[in-house]
Design an enzyme around this catalytic site. Sequence first.
Site, PDB file in Angstrom:
ATOM      1  N   GLU A   1     -18.698 -30.125   1.483  1.00 41.68           N
ATOM      2  CA  GLU A   1     -20.037 -30.018   2.093  1.00 41.68           C
ATOM      3  C   GLU A   1     -20.552 -31.382   2.510  1.00 41.68           C
ATOM      4  O   GLU A   1     -19.992 -32.411   2.154  1.00 41.68           O
ATOM      5  CB  GLU A   1     -21.023 -29.423   1.077  1.00 41.68           C
ATOM      6  CG  GLU A   1     -21.369 -27.963   1.320  1.00 41.68           C
ATOM      7  CD  GLU A   1     -22.225 -27.769   2.547  1.00 41.68           C
ATOM      8  OE1 GLU A   1     -22.752 -28.754   3.084  1.00 41.68           O
ATOM      9  OE2 GLU A   1     -22.349 -26.618   2.992  1.00 41.68           O
TER      10      GLU A   1
ATOM     11  N   ARG B   1     -30.168 -25.660  -8.523  1.00 40.96           N
ATOM     12  CA  ARG B   1     -29.465 -26.915  -8.221  1.00 40.96           C
ATOM     13  C   ARG B   1     -29.737 -27.318  -6.790  1.00 40.96           C
ATOM     14  O   ARG B   1     -30.100 -26.489  -5.952  1.00 40.96           O
ATOM     15  CB  ARG B   1     -27.955 -26.730  -8.414  1.00 40.96           C
ATOM     16  CG  ARG B   1     -27.321 -25.753  -7.392  1.00 40.96           C
ATOM     17  CD  ARG B   1     -25.844 -26.001  -7.267  1.00 40.96           C
ATOM     18  NE  ARG B   1     -25.117 -25.024  -6.461  1.00 40.96           N
ATOM     19  CZ  ARG B   1     -24.860 -25.147  -5.162  1.00 40.96           C
ATOM     20  NH1 ARG B   1     -25.359 -26.159  -4.477  1.00 40.96           N
ATOM     21  NH2 ARG B   1     -24.152 -24.237  -4.536  1.00 40.96           N
TER      22      ARG B   1
ATOM     23  N   ASN C   1     -28.825 -28.275  -3.024  1.00 39.40           N
ATOM     24  CA  ASN C   1     -27.789 -27.954  -2.042  1.00 39.40           C
ATOM     25  C   ASN C   1     -27.910 -29.011  -0.936  1.00 39.40           C
ATOM     26  O   ASN C   1     -28.181 -30.164  -1.206  1.00 39.40           O
ATOM     27  CB  ASN C   1     -27.955 -26.497  -1.572  1.00 39.40           C
ATOM     28  CG  ASN C   1     -26.655 -25.934  -1.015  1.00 39.40           C
ATOM     29  OD1 ASN C   1     -25.580 -26.224  -1.517  1.00 39.40           O
ATOM     30  ND2 ASN C   1     -26.739 -25.156   0.048  1.00 39.40           N
TER      31      ASN C   1
ATOM     32  N   GLU D   1     -24.961 -19.955  -8.099  1.00 44.72           N
ATOM     33  CA  GLU D   1     -24.296 -18.728  -7.657  1.00 44.72           C
ATOM     34  C   GLU D   1     -23.383 -18.175  -8.754  1.00 44.72           C
ATOM     35  O   GLU D   1     -22.646 -18.921  -9.380  1.00 44.72           O
ATOM     36  CB  GLU D   1     -23.449 -19.015  -6.406  1.00 44.72           C
ATOM     37  CG  GLU D   1     -24.283 -19.292  -5.173  1.00 44.72           C
ATOM     38  CD  GLU D   1     -23.448 -19.801  -4.004  1.00 44.72           C
ATOM     39  OE1 GLU D   1     -23.545 -19.223  -2.922  1.00 44.72           O
ATOM     40  OE2 GLU D   1     -22.695 -20.777  -4.189  1.00 44.72           O
TER      41      GLU D   1
ATOM     42  N   ASN E   1     -30.033 -24.749   3.158  1.00 49.43           N
ATOM     43  CA  ASN E   1     -28.808 -25.259   3.750  1.00 49.43           C
ATOM     44  C   ASN E   1     -29.063 -26.239   4.885  1.00 49.43           C
ATOM     45  O   ASN E   1     -29.886 -27.133   4.748  1.00 49.43           O
ATOM     46  CB  ASN E   1     -27.895 -24.078   4.130  1.00 49.43           C
ATOM     47  CG  ASN E   1     -26.593 -24.130   3.346  1.00 49.43           C
ATOM     48  OD1 ASN E   1     -26.018 -25.202   3.194  1.00 49.43           O
ATOM     49  ND2 ASN E   1     -26.136 -22.999   2.862  1.00 49.43           N
TER      50      ASN E   1
ATOM     51  N   ASP F   1     -24.570 -22.125   7.746  1.00 48.41           N
ATOM     52  CA  ASP F   1     -24.499 -23.033   6.594  1.00 48.41           C
ATOM     53  C   ASP F   1     -24.988 -24.423   7.014  1.00 48.41           C
ATOM     54  O   ASP F   1     -26.142 -24.576   7.393  1.00 48.41           O
ATOM     55  CB  ASP F   1     -23.054 -23.010   6.050  1.00 48.41           C
ATOM     56  CG  ASP F   1     -22.958 -23.522   4.635  1.00 48.41           C
ATOM     57  OD1 ASP F   1     -23.769 -24.377   4.260  1.00 48.41           O
ATOM     58  OD2 ASP F   1     -22.053 -23.096   3.896  1.00 48.41           O
TER      59      ASP F   1
HETATM   60  O1  LIG Z   1     -22.078 -24.676   0.882  1.00 54.18           O
HETATM   61  C1  LIG Z   1     -23.220 -24.356   0.537  1.00 54.18           C
HETATM   62  O2  LIG Z   1     -24.194 -24.687   1.130  1.00 54.18           O
HETATM   63  C2  LIG Z   1     -23.405 -23.515  -0.698  1.00 54.18           C
HETATM   64  O3  LIG Z   1     -23.535 -24.346  -1.789  1.00 54.18           O
HETATM   65  C3  LIG Z   1     -22.264 -22.570  -0.835  1.00 54.18           C
HETATM   66  O4  LIG Z   1     -22.253 -21.964  -2.053  1.00 54.18           O
HETATM   67  C4  LIG Z   1     -22.175 -21.614   0.357  1.00 54.18           C
HETATM   68  O5  LIG Z   1     -22.627 -22.197   1.493  1.00 54.18           O
HETATM   69  C5  LIG Z   1     -22.869 -20.299   0.180  1.00 54.18           C
HETATM   70  O6  LIG Z   1     -22.239 -19.557  -0.769  1.00 54.18           O
HETATM   71  C6  LIG Z   1     -22.941 -19.492   1.446  1.00 54.18           C
HETATM   72  O7  LIG Z   1     -24.042 -19.819   2.169  1.00 54.18           O
HETATM   73 ZN   LIG Z   2     -24.176 -25.681   2.858  1.00 56.70          ZN
END
Ligand SMILES: O=C(O)[C@H](O)[C@@H](O)[C@H](O)[C@H](O)CO
Ligand SMILES: [Zn+2]
Length: 299
Positions: free
Chosen positions: A18, A101, A103, A121, A154, A204
């Site tokens: 990521e 948490r 992201n 998750e 996201n 995402d």
């Molecule tokens: O990558 C991320 O941003 C999250 O932490 C992931 O867990 C996935 O994206 C999510 O499951 C689908 O959106």
């Molecule tokens: Zn993401």
Amino acid sequence: MSSVKVECVVKERCEIGEGPVWEEKEGTLLFVDISGQKIHRWNPATNQKETVATEKFVGCAVPRRSGGYVIGEGRSFGALDWESKSISTIAVIDEDKPNNRFNDGKVDPAGRLFAGTMAMEERPTVLELKQGSLFSLNKDHIVVKHFNQVDISNGLDWSLDHKTFYYIDSLTYTVEAFNYDINTGSISNRRMVYKMDEGEGIPDGMCIDADGRLWVACYNGGRVIQIDPQTGVCLQTVKLPVDKTTSCCFGGRDYSDLYVTSACKGMDEADMAKQPQAGCVFRITGLGAKGIPANSFTG
Ligand SMILES: O=C(O)[C@H](O)[C@@H](O)[C@H](O)[C@H](O)CO
Ligand SMILES: [Zn+2]
């Protein structure tokens, strides 16, 4: 006459790759493995990769103007010194939500770090809903909570004139926009600019290009799409050889390479056999689009 090429460039798999950021000075790509609890810095010229381990899930890591990085780890903003691999806490958020948490996160054009939260998750996309919020950290280390009720906070980025903030709460299956006040870092007038098409997957991570278009990585969609936030139209789709494409950023010479991270968490052995590159980082060249330099955290 397209010469779009997709290559797998970092072949070591992440669980959830990521948050790619191109660091122009070093010519390196910084990215995280969220549940693998690692921050990687990869040099395409030498193919060398350095790694720092974190104690908790790490949602994002961004360069800091005074040196090192600022990260969103667990429920904390932290300062990372790369040489000593040490992390110190800057601020703790979501204190009433121990199961949350950080992201994705990104630095705005004025040097503030914006990052959102989500519940942990149980497995990919399965989590307690509406637990997340969007936060920012300013140069004085003051935390602002912009809104709550987020499922999976996201992708995010700012328009080229800094007047619009783009944002993805993944499970809304949309890309949204807000008016942005660069002087105060405040957002207003939330609206939808793009609705995912059937088969495109879950939006995402994302980044803006030098023409003001957005590149969105589509989780479970195996693609990145280029959308025009003015018209809500998808202009281009580039497919990748893995389904769980998670985020993207431009980098390389002239910012003409699009780096795309991916995940393999939640895949079984049969899935892995079909997609052996799941979790790797890809480079897309020949797009005819360019990115802009990443901002560094001020303070
Ligand atoms: O990558 C991320 O941003 C999250 O932490 C992931 O867990 C996935 O994206 C999510 O499951 C689908 O959106
Ligand atoms: Zn993401």
